[in-house]
Write a protein that holds these residues in place. Structure first.
Motif, PDB file in Angstrom:
ATOM      1  N   ALA A 273      31.529   0.923 -24.327  1.00  0.00           N
ATOM      2  CA  ALA A 273      31.245   0.037 -23.195  1.00  0.00           C
ATOM      3  C   ALA A 273      32.218   0.303 -22.051  1.00  0.00           C
ATOM      4  CB  ALA A 273      31.326  -1.425 -23.637  1.00  0.00           C
TER       5      ALA A 273
ATOM      6  N   GLY B 179      26.794  -2.724 -21.451  1.00  0.00           N
ATOM      7  CA  GLY B 179      27.135  -3.956 -22.138  1.00  0.00           C
ATOM      8  C   GLY B 179      27.388  -3.680 -23.613  1.00  0.00           C
ATOM      9  N   ARG B 180      27.959  -4.651 -24.299  1.00  0.00           N
ATOM     10  CA  ARG B 180      28.320  -4.489 -25.714  1.00  0.00           C
ATOM     11  C   ARG B 180      27.100  -4.142 -26.570  1.00  0.00           C
ATOM     12  NH1 ARG B 180      29.242  -4.296 -30.486  1.00  0.00           N
ATOM     13  NH2 ARG B 180      31.105  -5.005 -31.591  1.00  0.00           N
TER      14      ARG B 180
ATOM     15  N   GLY C  64      30.530  -8.116 -21.059  1.00  0.00           N
ATOM     16  CA  GLY C  64      29.602  -7.016 -21.297  1.00  0.00           C
ATOM     17  C   GLY C  64      30.107  -5.719 -20.700  1.00  0.00           C
ATOM     18  N   VAL C  65      30.702  -5.764 -19.519  1.00  0.00           N
ATOM     19  CA  VAL C  65      31.217  -4.570 -18.857  1.00  0.00           C
ATOM     20  C   VAL C  65      32.598  -4.893 -18.316  1.00  0.00           C
ATOM     21  CG1 VAL C  65      30.869  -2.912 -17.004  1.00  0.00           C
ATOM     22  CG2 VAL C  65      28.890  -3.907 -18.148  1.00  0.00           C
TER      23      VAL C  65
END
Length: 339
Positions: A136, A142-143, A184-185
């Motif tokens: 990631a 994202g994850r 996520g990021v």
């Protein structure tokens, strides 16, 4: 004279934005294509799991090519059984697909990467060395998407220690896993700043160019090859996107009759695909690097904008020529789309 269009498209930095992975700018054209019944074949370095997820979001139910031509996944019953027989192809059944496989096993690629590392004396970090959080960090995914990117079968993306990507992994470790799970990021600004950080200079005579050629030499001695993608190096077998595209073209011709193929890509590992289609489109790169494709320069179309904006620009233009090429616009217009 009538024909059908078939579109082959790369994903990263082509149909998907290089930074955000958004395809919103291409949606109006994708809807137009769907209404016309034009197949869009995704042709990517991404894994089957990643490509399936993207195809579902886009509403595509066509074959797709994964991991730089490692395999073609064709939805069951998409082509009649007679088409495979006429083409002389063996397509084995797997889940809801017929699969035509070209690639080398991922296990062998992982072993070869360690051999290349030993021979070059450089630390090489492949996706197989990383957890989802680290993937990631270096991709901006994202994850959940990073987990899908880990499910590799035919292609090992890798980068160099002390490259910008390596720095992102270190930063990810310092910030902790919790940050990635929440957002996520992580540090998107850093990802944007390091676009193609390690890829620049590989064609030159400097240290980076020499290292790239040495890595390629060692890979070839193992019956493998290394190409440069938009963000990572890729270690694969002798498969490439072009071979897979040519096989699918054969199947489509046997099933549909006369077809004209369009191909859209942005980086070196797209070149085999662009050579294999009738109308190659080189989508502008976000870093401004002007790639050359000598074998196809005479008929190569280039977009003025990068990513999905450039993708939509090119496909809209080519769709506008379709009616002329089918005989409604006279011989001069037909020559345009055949060039």
């Amino acid at each position: 004279m009538s024909f059908r269009l078939v579109i082959f498209s790369d994903l990263d930095a082509t149909l998907l934005d290089h930074q955000t992975y958004s395809y919103q700018a291409a949606l109006p054209v994708l809807k137009k294509i769907k209404k016309k019944g034009i197949p869009v074949v995704l042709c990517t370095s991404k894994t089957r799991a990643e490509t399936e997820a993207i195809a579902r979001k886009l509403g595509l139910q066509h074959p797709f090519i994964v991991e730089n031509g490692g395999a073609i996944f064709i939805p069951e019953n998409y082509f009649p059984e007679s088409v495979y027989r006429l083409a002389g192809l063996k397509a084995f059944k797997k889940d809801d697909y017929r699969v035509i496989q070209f690639g080398t096993s991922y296990r062998r690629l992982r072993l070869a990467l360690k051999m290349i590392e030993k021979k070059t004396g450089k630390k090489l970090i492949g996706f197989g060395d990383l957890g989802a959080e680290e993937i990631a960090a270096v991709t901006g995914l994202g994850r959940k998407e990073a987990e899908l990117a880990r499910r590799r079968e035919y292609d090992e993306p890798f980068f160099l220690e002390n490259s910008p990507e390596f720095e992102l992994i270190q930063a990810a470790g310092q910030r902790g896993k919790r940050k990635i799970k929440e957002t996520g990021v992580i540090h998107k600004a850093q990802v944007r700043e390091t676009i193609n950080g390690q890829i620049r200079g590989i064609e030159g005579s400097g240290e980076r160019g020499k290292l790239f050629r040495r890595m390629q030499e060692v890979a070839r001695s193992q019956g493998l090859k290394i190409t440069a993608g938009g963000r990572f190096f890729h270690l694969t077998g002798t498969n490439d996107k072009g071979r897979a595209v040519r096989v699918l073209k054969k199947l489509y011709r046997l099933n549909l009759g006369k077809i004209i193929t369009i191909g859209l890509g942005d980086s070196e590992n797209d070149w085999p695909m662009l050579r294999a289609v009738d109308l190659p489109v080189l989508v502008a790169r976000p870093d401004g690097i002007n790639l050359k494709l000598p074998e196809a320069e005479a008929k190569l179309l280039r977009t003025s904008r990068p990513g999905p904006e450039g993708w939509a620009e090119a496909v809209n233009f080519l769709l506008s020529l379709q009616k002329y090429a089918s005989g409604q616009g006279g011989p001069a217009a037909r020559r345009i789309i055949r060039r």
